[in-house]
Design a protein around this motif. Sequence first.
Motif, PDB file in Angstrom:
ATOM      1  N   LEU A 155       0.830  -1.211   0.000  1.00  0.00           N
ATOM      2  CA  LEU A 155       0.000   0.000   0.000  1.00  0.00           C
ATOM      3  C   LEU A 155       0.860   1.254   0.000  1.00  0.00           C
ATOM      4  O   LEU A 155       0.615   2.194  -0.757  1.00  0.00           O
ATOM      5  CB  LEU A 155      -0.929   0.007   1.222  1.00  0.00           C
ATOM      6  CG  LEU A 155      -2.151  -0.899   1.095  1.00  0.00           C
ATOM      7  CD1 LEU A 155      -2.873  -1.015   2.432  1.00  0.00           C
ATOM      8  CD2 LEU A 155      -3.109  -0.348   0.034  1.00  0.00           C
ATOM      9  N   MET A 156       1.893   1.258   0.863  1.00  0.00           N
ATOM     10  CA  MET A 156       2.770   2.440   0.931  1.00  0.00           C
ATOM     11  C   MET A 156       3.500   2.622  -0.400  1.00  0.00           C
ATOM     12  O   MET A 156       3.637   3.754  -0.877  1.00  0.00           O
ATOM     13  CB  MET A 156       3.778   2.304   2.068  1.00  0.00           C
ATOM     14  CG  MET A 156       3.209   2.700   3.409  1.00  0.00           C
ATOM     15  SD  MET A 156       4.546   2.948   4.608  1.00  0.00           S
ATOM     16  CE  MET A 156       4.473   1.428   5.482  1.00  0.00           C
ATOM     17  N   SER A 157       3.944   1.520  -1.002  1.00  0.00           N
ATOM     18  CA  SER A 157       4.701   1.616  -2.260  1.00  0.00           C
ATOM     19  C   SER A 157       3.841   2.227  -3.361  1.00  0.00           C
ATOM     20  O   SER A 157       4.308   3.070  -4.138  1.00  0.00           O
ATOM     21  CB  SER A 157       5.205   0.240  -2.704  1.00  0.00           C
ATOM     22  OG  SER A 157       6.036  -0.297  -1.700  1.00  0.00           O
ATOM     23  N   MET A 158       2.566   1.815  -3.430  1.00  0.00           N
ATOM     24  CA  MET A 158       1.675   2.359  -4.462  1.00  0.00           C
ATOM     25  C   MET A 158       1.404   3.838  -4.212  1.00  0.00           C
ATOM     26  O   MET A 158       1.350   4.631  -5.140  1.00  0.00           O
ATOM     27  CB  MET A 158       0.348   1.590  -4.500  1.00  0.00           C
ATOM     28  CG  MET A 158       0.489   0.165  -4.957  1.00  0.00           C
ATOM     29  SD  MET A 158       1.258   0.042  -6.586  1.00  0.00           S
ATOM     30  CE  MET A 158      -0.153   0.391  -7.605  1.00  0.00           C
ATOM     31  N   ARG A 159       1.232   4.195  -2.956  1.00  0.00           N
ATOM     32  CA  ARG A 159       0.967   5.593  -2.609  1.00  0.00           C
ATOM     33  C   ARG A 159       2.198   6.454  -2.915  1.00  0.00           C
ATOM     34  O   ARG A 159       2.085   7.553  -3.462  1.00  0.00           O
ATOM     35  CB  ARG A 159       0.605   5.614  -1.126  1.00  0.00           C
ATOM     36  CG  ARG A 159       0.110   6.873  -0.596  1.00  0.00           C
ATOM     37  CD  ARG A 159      -1.315   6.786  -0.047  1.00  0.00           C
ATOM     38  NE  ARG A 159      -1.814   8.149   0.163  1.00  0.00           N
ATOM     39  CZ  ARG A 159      -1.559   8.849   1.267  1.00  0.00           C
ATOM     40  NH1 ARG A 159      -0.871   8.319   2.266  1.00  0.00           N
ATOM     41  NH2 ARG A 159      -2.010  10.082   1.361  1.00  0.00           N
ATOM     42  N   ILE A 160       3.371   5.935  -2.584  1.00  0.00           N
ATOM     43  CA  ILE A 160       4.625   6.644  -2.870  1.00  0.00           C
ATOM     44  C   ILE A 160       4.752   6.837  -4.384  1.00  0.00           C
ATOM     45  O   ILE A 160       5.117   7.905  -4.874  1.00  0.00           O
ATOM     46  CB  ILE A 160       5.838   5.855  -2.297  1.00  0.00           C
ATOM     47  CG1 ILE A 160       5.783   5.850  -0.762  1.00  0.00           C
ATOM     48  CG2 ILE A 160       7.161   6.409  -2.815  1.00  0.00           C
ATOM     49  CD1 ILE A 160       6.722   4.849  -0.092  1.00  0.00           C
ATOM     50  N   ASN A 161       4.404   5.782  -5.129  1.00  0.00           N
ATOM     51  CA  ASN A 161       4.490   5.858  -6.590  1.00  0.00           C
ATOM     52  C   ASN A 161       3.551   6.926  -7.147  1.00  0.00           C
ATOM     53  O   ASN A 161       3.962   7.765  -7.946  1.00  0.00           O
ATOM     54  CB  ASN A 161       4.170   4.494  -7.195  1.00  0.00           C
ATOM     55  CG  ASN A 161       4.331   4.479  -8.703  1.00  0.00           C
ATOM     56  OD1 ASN A 161       5.311   5.006  -9.235  1.00  0.00           O
ATOM     57  ND2 ASN A 161       3.366   3.910  -9.408  1.00  0.00           N
ATOM     58  N   ASP A 162       2.293   6.921  -6.693  1.00  0.00           N
ATOM     59  CA  ASP A 162       1.323   7.928  -7.168  1.00  0.00           C
ATOM     60  C   ASP A 162       1.838   9.333  -6.905  1.00  0.00           C
ATOM     61  O   ASP A 162       1.831  10.193  -7.772  1.00  0.00           O
ATOM     62  CB  ASP A 162      -0.022   7.789  -6.411  1.00  0.00           C
ATOM     63  CG  ASP A 162      -0.900   6.748  -7.048  1.00  0.00           C
ATOM     64  OD1 ASP A 162      -0.570   6.296  -8.161  1.00  0.00           O
ATOM     65  OD2 ASP A 162      -1.917   6.382  -6.422  1.00  0.00           O
ATOM     66  N   PHE A 163       2.288   9.526  -5.666  1.00  0.00           N
ATOM     67  CA  PHE A 163       2.724  10.860  -5.261  1.00  0.00           C
ATOM     68  C   PHE A 163       3.968  11.304  -6.047  1.00  0.00           C
ATOM     69  O   PHE A 163       4.027  12.424  -6.564  1.00  0.00           O
ATOM     70  CB  PHE A 163       3.006  10.867  -3.752  1.00  0.00           C
ATOM     71  CG  PHE A 163       3.444  12.197  -3.242  1.00  0.00           C
ATOM     72  CD1 PHE A 163       2.533  13.224  -3.081  1.00  0.00           C
ATOM     73  CD2 PHE A 163       4.778  12.441  -2.940  1.00  0.00           C
ATOM     74  CE1 PHE A 163       2.934  14.475  -2.620  1.00  0.00           C
ATOM     75  CE2 PHE A 163       5.191  13.685  -2.485  1.00  0.00           C
ATOM     76  CZ  PHE A 163       4.264  14.702  -2.322  1.00  0.00           C
ATOM     77  N   MET A 164       4.932  10.391  -6.171  1.00  0.00           N
ATOM     78  CA  MET A 164       6.181  10.764  -6.852  1.00  0.00           C
ATOM     79  C   MET A 164       5.975  10.938  -8.353  1.00  0.00           C
ATOM     80  O   MET A 164       6.645  11.752  -8.985  1.00  0.00           O
ATOM     81  CB  MET A 164       7.278   9.741  -6.565  1.00  0.00           C
ATOM     82  CG  MET A 164       7.717   9.764  -5.107  1.00  0.00           C
ATOM     83  SD  MET A 164       9.478   9.448  -4.903  1.00  0.00           S
ATOM     84  CE  MET A 164       9.636   7.872  -5.703  1.00  0.00           C
ATOM     85  N   ASN A 165       5.042  10.180  -8.935  1.00  0.00           N
ATOM     86  CA  ASN A 165       4.719  10.371 -10.356  1.00  0.00           C
ATOM     87  C   ASN A 165       4.330  11.819 -10.610  1.00  0.00           C
ATOM     88  O   ASN A 165       4.818  12.456 -11.538  1.00  0.00           O
ATOM     89  CB  ASN A 165       3.541   9.473 -10.762  1.00  0.00           C
ATOM     90  CG  ASN A 165       4.023   8.246 -11.496  1.00  0.00           C
ATOM     91  OD1 ASN A 165       4.825   8.343 -12.413  1.00  0.00           O
ATOM     92  ND2 ASN A 165       3.526   7.082 -11.090  1.00  0.00           N
ATOM     93  N   GLY A 166       3.434  12.330  -9.760  1.00  0.00           N
ATOM     94  CA  GLY A 166       2.949  13.701  -9.912  1.00  0.00           C
ATOM     95  C   GLY A 166       4.045  14.712  -9.627  1.00  0.00           C
ATOM     96  O   GLY A 166       4.205  15.692 -10.366  1.00  0.00           O
ATOM     97  N   LEU A 167       4.791  14.453  -8.563  1.00  0.00           N
ATOM     98  CA  LEU A 167       5.843  15.386  -8.161  1.00  0.00           C
ATOM     99  C   LEU A 167       6.899  15.533  -9.276  1.00  0.00           C
ATOM    100  O   LEU A 167       7.264  16.640  -9.663  1.00  0.00           O
ATOM    101  CB  LEU A 167       6.477  14.875  -6.861  1.00  0.00           C
ATOM    102  CG  LEU A 167       7.492  15.767  -6.178  1.00  0.00           C
ATOM    103  CD1 LEU A 167       7.342  15.670  -4.664  1.00  0.00           C
ATOM    104  CD2 LEU A 167       8.898  15.371  -6.552  1.00  0.00           C
ATOM    105  N   PHE A 168       7.355  14.411  -9.819  1.00  0.00           N
ATOM    106  CA  PHE A 168       8.372  14.478 -10.876  1.00  0.00           C
ATOM    107  C   PHE A 168       7.782  15.022 -12.177  1.00  0.00           C
ATOM    108  O   PHE A 168       8.431  15.797 -12.887  1.00  0.00           O
ATOM    109  CB  PHE A 168       9.033  13.114 -11.087  1.00  0.00           C
ATOM    110  CG  PHE A 168      10.069  12.787 -10.034  1.00  0.00           C
ATOM    111  CD1 PHE A 168      11.212  13.564  -9.897  1.00  0.00           C
ATOM    112  CD2 PHE A 168       9.910  11.708  -9.176  1.00  0.00           C
ATOM    113  CE1 PHE A 168      12.179  13.279  -8.930  1.00  0.00           C
ATOM    114  CE2 PHE A 168      10.858  11.415  -8.197  1.00  0.00           C
ATOM    115  CZ  PHE A 168      11.997  12.199  -8.079  1.00  0.00           C
ATOM    116  N   ARG A 169       6.548  14.628 -12.479  1.00  0.00           N
ATOM    117  CA  ARG A 169       5.905  15.132 -13.697  1.00  0.00           C
ATOM    118  C   ARG A 169       5.851  16.660 -13.667  1.00  0.00           C
ATOM    119  O   ARG A 169       6.033  17.330 -14.679  1.00  0.00           O
ATOM    120  CB  ARG A 169       4.509  14.498 -13.811  1.00  0.00           C
ATOM    121  CG  ARG A 169       3.702  14.908 -15.034  1.00  0.00           C
ATOM    122  CD  ARG A 169       4.435  14.651 -16.332  1.00  0.00           C
ATOM    123  NE  ARG A 169       4.631  13.247 -16.598  1.00  0.00           N
ATOM    124  CZ  ARG A 169       4.257  12.623 -17.706  1.00  0.00           C
ATOM    125  NH1 ARG A 169       3.642  13.286 -18.650  1.00  0.00           N
ATOM    126  NH2 ARG A 169       4.512  11.339 -17.874  1.00  0.00           N
ATOM    127  N   GLY A 170       5.615  17.204 -12.471  1.00  0.00           N
ATOM    128  CA  GLY A 170       5.551  18.654 -12.297  1.00  0.00           C
ATOM    129  C   GLY A 170       6.852  19.364 -12.627  1.00  0.00           C
ATOM    130  O   GLY A 170       6.865  20.567 -12.870  1.00  0.00           O
TER     131      GLY A 170
END
Length: 257
Positions: A155-170
Amino acid sequence: MSSNKRTPIYEGKAKQIFEGPEPGTLIAHFKDDATAFNNQKKGQIRGKGVINNKISEYLMLRLSEIGIPNHFIRTLNMREQLIRAVEIVPLEVIVRNVAAGSFAKRFGVPEGSALRMPIVEFCLKNDELGDPFVTEDHIFSFDIADPMEVDDIRLMSMRINDFMNGLFRGVGLRLIDFKIEFGRIYDEEGRSKIILADEISPDSCRLWDVTTGEKLDKDRFRQDMGGVEEAYQEVAKRLGVLPSAHIAELDDKRVES
Ligand code: UDP
């Protein structure tokens, strides 16, 4: 405080760990040393330790803000951070959004193909065995973690992935894949809790420029592509974590040597 006056606890490939100032704390010292292909390729990336210390601090703080517990306490200096001592769960947790590296080879998927959904993989953290792939059955059978812990990790890994996807995309970067590690901490009653540990940096993530597809991560070192130091600096610059004066200083040192 000079690093050789402290009690060394452990020396890894990219970091050295010292005893911390208080019980339950450690000091992580980020080195410029780089390795690839399970230690077969060794080298140095000038300024990497400084940059990874900063990038990892930034990401751990942002992740704390969204409720991902992690080992980061505070930065001590350019290369060092104070962290909570954890009992490391000996797993490398890899999250993939786009086929690359060993995954592309293993499954014959062209590098750069977007995956229909993020894939979480587990590898045993054991250099001698070459970090073999493990399933949940191996994890339970070898007593590496229990089912509730593996649920938390997923669960944490998926949440980290979602968050970091957006952060890096930005900041114009595509998060291709990354590796994270977790650890256990214990409360006074002896109950354990899983928290995010280790580091998150261009050593452990694949990051490609959104428009040009340029690789801005350790693959430049693995594949002798050149521009390795510049790539790490570029990621730090885009995240806004290295003052430009310091980047200039790193450049000067390179010119002098
Ligand atoms: N990775 C890592 N340490 C490892 C293995 C992988 O940090 O020991 C990272 C790697 O940088 C990439 C992701 O995990 O971002 C997936 O790596 P992969 O399994 O494709 O292995 P590679 O091809 O890099 O050996």
